[in-house]
Structure formats: structure tokens, C-alpha cells
Design a protein around this motif. Structure first.
Motif, mmCIF file in Angstrom:
data_model
loop_
_atom_site.group_PDB
_atom_site.id
_atom_site.type_symbol
_atom_site.label_atom_id
_atom_site.label_comp_id
_atom_site.label_asym_id
_atom_site.label_seq_id
_atom_site.Cartn_x
_atom_site.Cartn_y
_atom_site.Cartn_z
ATOM 1 N N CYS A 32 6.614 -0.420 5.561
ATOM 2 C CA CYS A 32 5.635 -1.391 5.219
ATOM 3 C C CYS A 32 5.312 -2.398 5.928
ATOM 4 O O CYS A 32 3.976 -2.822 5.869
ATOM 5 C CB CYS A 32 6.311 -2.121 3.903
ATOM 6 N N TYR A 59 4.263 1.413 -2.770
ATOM 7 C CA TYR A 59 3.581 1.449 -3.948
ATOM 8 C C TYR A 59 4.411 1.105 -5.122
ATOM 9 O O TYR A 59 3.589 0.646 -6.111
ATOM 10 C CB TYR A 59 3.242 3.114 -4.226
ATOM 11 N N THR A 84 2.367 5.325 -0.502
ATOM 12 C CA THR A 84 2.165 4.013 0.326
ATOM 13 C C THR A 84 1.055 4.415 1.636
ATOM 14 O O THR A 84 0.118 3.579 1.959
ATOM 15 C CB THR A 84 3.351 3.016 0.822
#
Length: 497
Positions: A72, A80, A138
Motif C-alpha cells: 500500500c 481494496y 489494489t
């Protein structure tokens, strides 16, 4: 910090707990091997299966936590699904607990490193699928360039975790097919999947900690990805020599095994070239511990996994060393030496990002690192000597296995002593981590709890700024005294006038 990063703490903490447990179990196994008549509540076969499986799973769970922490950060967005991160942890932790417990109770399928019963393997596969789904979703939603090498490396590694594990959910009647499937996990998981994940995560960490240039690191990562995929798949051939495959695998395995050392050398060279010694001295205590663990990993990657692995993979030599204690030395130096130290570094960095480690505890950390390295090197040397004697007495001059075992027995004591040093190091480092984390344990296991408002790096910067101000004050103080003297002199002269 992203909330996703807070959710990775529980992965890192659980990895440290299993790491400490492994040190105890491994020491017990070494003693049982030397003194089989002492009596042991756990049969040697069950204990060995426990040791082999925990040696795979604790680096895996730590690496997954590191992916959740750094992915991230590199994608510059939340994952997500935050709930999937927590669900993934509890499924993986429960599965691992059931695997280790069932192995101790004797539920064993008999496939080395894959002894767990098939429903638990299915649960492990489900964990890798959840991880991959969250990562891919993601990655596709991120505004970052899709070509960012750290993201590609982690995504590719997570996809291959599934591809090479799923065939091992079941066993195969034909022994050659079964062995080929087994080495998809025993070798390709380690030499390719974890290599890809570890490269991406390590690069993200180095960019953050050492301020190494992203462009230089990303060039190295693309080379690493190429080497890891080629060597990871084709170098597996050195495991195929004696399982009934065509003879050309002898040279495919031997040739591509030489490439396995290249990824570590490329990344190490790029990092060292971009860093300065001044930058190293300016690092926080946490980052110095982290880099020392990474340095240990690099050392064993190059010498224990790379060069020793290549020598063993050379077909004429492998004919003699296969199945001896030399193989055991390589597996210890490669699996723990490379991925064990790397995961310890990543998890240490993660856990002490917000939680502040007491300064005195860093001395314990340095002692633990010295003990771990001393123990691993002592184990490796003892096993290499024992394996060399096995080759000579057993496979060159033709002594029986019983006579050979008597000759090598003293060197197994060296191995056990090394295991004792390793256990001291593992228990010390685990104690430091758990003792320091314990006051925050409830927050760590909350869904999305934040530990603090300010993190360790910010505190370190503040500490350096305060130190700089104090240094400046020391420089300014003599100047102020001189000004005061001059001012008093001027007052005196004015009065005289």
C-alpha cells in the motif's frame, strides 16, 4: 500511515512467535538425534516434520505481512479490502496451528515439507488466493504507474505462490510425478516466489530507510525478476537428478543454478553504490538493526545459498553429496540464512515503526543477532564437515552407514552446539519483541486500531533536531560571552568619557 499497514502488525508478531518456537524445537531435535535413548515425548519423525513445516510457514506469514505493509505504501493507496487482510491472517494462523498440531499427533502424509493432510493444504491455498486477489485488485485500482517494479515484483510473486502450491494439494501415485510436484514448493517457492516477493519488499524498505534512488533500484529489480524466474524454474532441475527424469536435466539444473546468486549481488551492488557511510551512521537504532539483519541475509544468500548451492548442483559432485549432511547445511544456510534473516528484518521494521523500543533493548538485539549468526555458522560448519566425512567414508571407500555415523558423531555435537547458540539468539530476539509489543497487544489485534499519532521515524528526526540545536547552543555560548565582555568594555569607556 495507511490503515492497511496497521493490520500487518499481527502477521509480523506471529512470525516472531513461531521463530522463537522453532529455535526450541530444533534444539530438541538435535539432542534427540545425538541421544536417541534419552526418551522424548514427541517421536523424532513428528518432531522433524514439525521443524520442516514451521521453517516454511513462519517466513511465509512474515513475508505476507510485509507485503501488506509495503504494497500500500508503494501503491500509495489503501488495500481494496481491509477486512480481507484480517480474515486472511486468522485463516492462515488457524491453518498453521492445525498443521503443526496434527503433525505432532502423527497425522502425516509422508511427503517431506508437505506432510500436512490435504484439507489443511487446501486452506493454505485459500490463503494465498485471498492475498493475491487483494493485491491484484489494489494494483489495478492504484494511480501509480503499472510499471513500478516493486509492485510488479510483489504481484508476480504472490501469483506464483498459488500456481506452484495448488498441484501439491493432492499426492500422486507415480513417484517421479510426486517428486516433481513436491519441488514446486520445496524449491520454486523459495527460489522464485519468495525471491520475487522478497526483492519487491526489500527494495521498498531500502528506498524508505536508506533513501537509495528509486530509478537505480527499479533497474536492479527488473534484472532480479528475470534472473529469479529463469533460475527459480530451471535450476529446480538439480533436484531432479535421481528421480527418474531424462538426463538433460543434469546440465540444465547445474547451469541455471549458477544464476541463483545473481539477484542478490545485483541488488546489493546497487544499494551499496547509492549509499554513503555518513548516511548509515545517521540512521536510527531501529534502522541499524534492520540493515544488519538484511546484511546477514545477503551474506548467506551469496555464500550459503548461491555458491554452496551451485557447487552441490554440479552433477559429478551431486552424485556424492546428495542426501548427506552437506545438503542439510545448504538447507539451513539457504532457508533460514536468506529468508529467515530477511523476514526478521522486515518484521522488526514493521513492529517498531510506531512502537518505540527502549534504548537498552537494542543491546539485547545486537547480542541476539551475533548469537544467531554464530549459531548458524557453527551449525553450517559442523554439518559440512560431517557431510564431507559421510561422502568419503560411505560413498568413496564404502564403509557401512553404522560405522560412518560413529565417525561423524563428534561433528554432530558441533552442530548441536551451534543450534544451542541459535536458540539463545532466537529466544532473546523474540523476548525483546514480545515484551516491547505486549502493552499494545490489544490494539494490534483490533481491526483497524492505530497505535500512536507520531511514529518512530518522526521521533528520531525530532531527536536529531534537538541534538543539532544543543550543538549550536554550545557554539553560540562563547560568542555571547565575548559580546557581553565587549559590551561591558564599551560601557566602561563611555563612563570614562
Amino acid at each position: 500511515m495507511f490503515r492497511s499497514q496497521h493490520l500487518s502488525y499481527k502477521y509480523a508478531l506471529f512470525a516472531y512467535f513461531l521463530f522463537g518456537l522453532q529455535g526450541l524445537v530444533a534444539s530438541g531435535g538435535a539432542i534427540d538425534l545425538l541421544f536417541p535413548d534419552l526418551g522424548n515425548p514427541i517421536p523424532f519423525v513428528s518432531g522433524r516434520a514439525f521443524h520442516l513445516n514451521v521453517s516454511i510457514y513462519w517466513p511465509l506469514i512474515g513475508m505476507i505481512g510485509a507485503m501488506y505493509f509495503f504494497f500500500c505504501q508503494e501503491a500509495e493507496r489503501e488495500f481494496y479490502s481491509l477486512k480481507l487482510i484480517t480474515i486472511n491472517f486468522w485463516i492462515l494462523a488457524s491453518t498453521l496451528g492445525l498443521i503443526l498440531g496434527s503433525l505432532l499427533l502423527g497425522f502425516n502424509e509422508g511427503r517431506e515439507y508437505l506432510e500436512a493432510i490435504w484439507p489443511l493444504k487446501l486452506a493454505t491455498a485459500a490463503c494465498t488466493i485471498l492475498l493475491c486477489f487483494n493485491l491484484l485488485t489494489t494494483y489495478l485500482a492504484s494511480d501509480m504507474p503499472r510499471s513500478r517494479a516493486t509492485l510488479i515484483s510483489m504481484v508476480t510473486g504472490s501469483v506464483t505462490l498459488i500456481i506452484f502450491y495448488v498441484p501439491n494439494i493432492v499426492s500422486y501415485a507415480h513417484p517421479t510425478v510426486d517428486e516433481i510436484a513436491k519441488f514446486m514448493v520445496v524449491h520454486i517457492w523459495e527460489e522464485m516466489s519468495l525471491e520475487l516477493i522478497g526483492t519487491g519488499v526489500l527494495a521498498a524498505l531500502l528506498i524508505q530507510v536508506t533513501k537509495v534512488k528509486r530509478q537505480a533500484v527499479e533497474t536492479a529489480i527488473y534484472l532480479d525478476i528475470t534472473f529469479a524466474i529463469l533460475a527459480g524454474i530451471l535450476a529446480t532441475g538439480h533436484h531432479y537428478y535421481w528421480i527418474g527424469v531424462p538426463s538433460y536435466w543434469l546440465w540444465i539444473g547445474g547451469t541455471f543454478s549458477a544464476m541463483q546468486v545473481l539477484p542478490a549481488i545485483v541488488l546489493l551492488y546497487t544499494t551499496v553504490k547509492s549509499m554513503t557511510f555518513k548516511g548509515i551512521f545517521d540512521l536510527s537504532n531501529r534502522d541499524k538493526i534492520t540493515l544488519s539483519l538484511i546484511g546477514s541475509s545477503m551474506f548467506y544468500h551469496i555464500f550459503g545459498a548461491g555458491f554452496l548451492g551451485f557447487l552441490m548442483a554440479y552433477p559429478p559432485l551431486n552424485r556424492y553429496v546428495h542426501g548427506t549432511y552437506i545438503t542439510s547445511a545448504h538447507s539451513h544456510l539457504a532457508l533460514f540464512g536468506v529468508f529467515g534473516f530477511l523476514v526478521l528484518a522486515l518484521c522488526f521494521h514493521i513492529l517498531f515503526t510506531e512502537i518505540i523500543l527502549v534504548k537498552e533493548m537494542y543491546r539485547w538485539c545486537w547480542g541476539a543477532i551475533i548469537s544467531l549468526n554464530a549459531g548458524l555458522l557453527t551449525m553450517g560448519i559442523g554439518l559440512l564437515i560431517a557431510g564431507g566425512l559421510q561422502v568419503y567414508f560411505w560413498r568413496v571407500i564404502g564403509l557401512g552407514i553404522g560405522e560412518t555415523n560413529e565417525f561423524i558423531r563428534p561433528y554432530l555435537f558441533i552442530r548441536a552446539f551451534g543450534g544451542f547458540l541459535y536458540a539463545i539468539g532466537s529466544l532473546t530476539l523474540t523476548f525483546v519483541v514480545i515484551k516491547s509489543i505486549w502493552p499494545k497487544i490489544q490494539v494490534i489485534f483490533q481491526s483497524e486500531g492505530r497505535l500512536s499519532v507520531i511514529n518512530c521515524d518522526d521521533l528520531h528526526r525530532m531527536h536529531r533536531l534537538v541534538g543539532d540545536l544543543l550543538q549550536e547552543e554550545k557554539k553560540i555560548e562563547p560568542l555571547l560571552k565575548r559580546i557581553q565582555v565587549l559590551y561591558q568594555s564599551l560601557l566602561f569607556f563611555n563612563k570614562e568619557k
